[in-house]
Design a protein around this motif. Structure first.
Motif: not given
Length: 184
Positions: A110-123
């Protein structure tokens, strides 16, 4: 002139001293993300962020998401964009994620998926950021699970014999018709 994203994708990275452990984590994250990320690699360029998403042409990708993103499913968007996740192995979150993957795999996923989602939003590559709320809520629920309310039996309060008990009569609201009749 080349874009920063293209330069970041092409430049060789310095490998840290824990390169094998870090590479194992990058491969594990790639397996957890599946087809969402075309690649997961290590970077030493990030200082304050645990990860970043890069795509070949970031400006064109952002324009695509805003204009055509709703015409495609999430999986199709990932296939078209081919986002690459770059992780900072020296960041405290990534270090903790490395240990978490062996001690609590579900939470680590869940943490790795959330980190990816956060990075997608940030980008700027997520059309509607509200779509990541479900994964964020799942992560929060799992993180708070051990800290849930515990039922403790409490003893009834003991009142002092010298204190007089004052019983209050419960207030009952009168029907509206009765109030209006009294005013007449």
């Amino acid at each position: 002139m080349t874009s920063v994203e293209k330069e970041m994708r092409q430049s060789p990275e310095e490998v840290t001293k824990d390169s094998q452990e870090s590479m194992d984590l990058a491969n594990w994250i790639k397996a957890q993300l599946g087809t969402k990320a075309s690649n997961v690699k290590l970077t030493s360029r990030l200082e304050s962020h645990p990860c970043v998403v890069t795509v070949e042409e970031m400006a064109a990708a952002r324009h695509f998401i805003k204009t055509q993103g709703s015409n495609f499913t999430e999986e199709q968007r990932y296939n078209i964009l081919q986002p690459q996740l770059e992780i900072n192995p020296e960041h405290p979150i990534i270090k903790k994620l490395h240990h978490l993957k062996s001690s609590h795999a579900k939470l680590a996923t869940l943490v790795s998926e959330q980190l990816f989602a956060n990075a997608m939003v940030s980008a700027g590559l997520v059309e509607d950021p509200r779509t990541i709320l479900r994964s964020m809520n799942d992560l929060i629920s799992l993180a708070l699970e051990p800290h849930g309310p515990q039922i403790q039996e409490t003893e009834p309060e003991v009142q002092d014999e010298n204190v007089a008990k004052v019983e209050e009569q419960p207030k009952v609201q009168e029907p509206l018709e009765k109030i209006t009749e009294e005013k007449k």
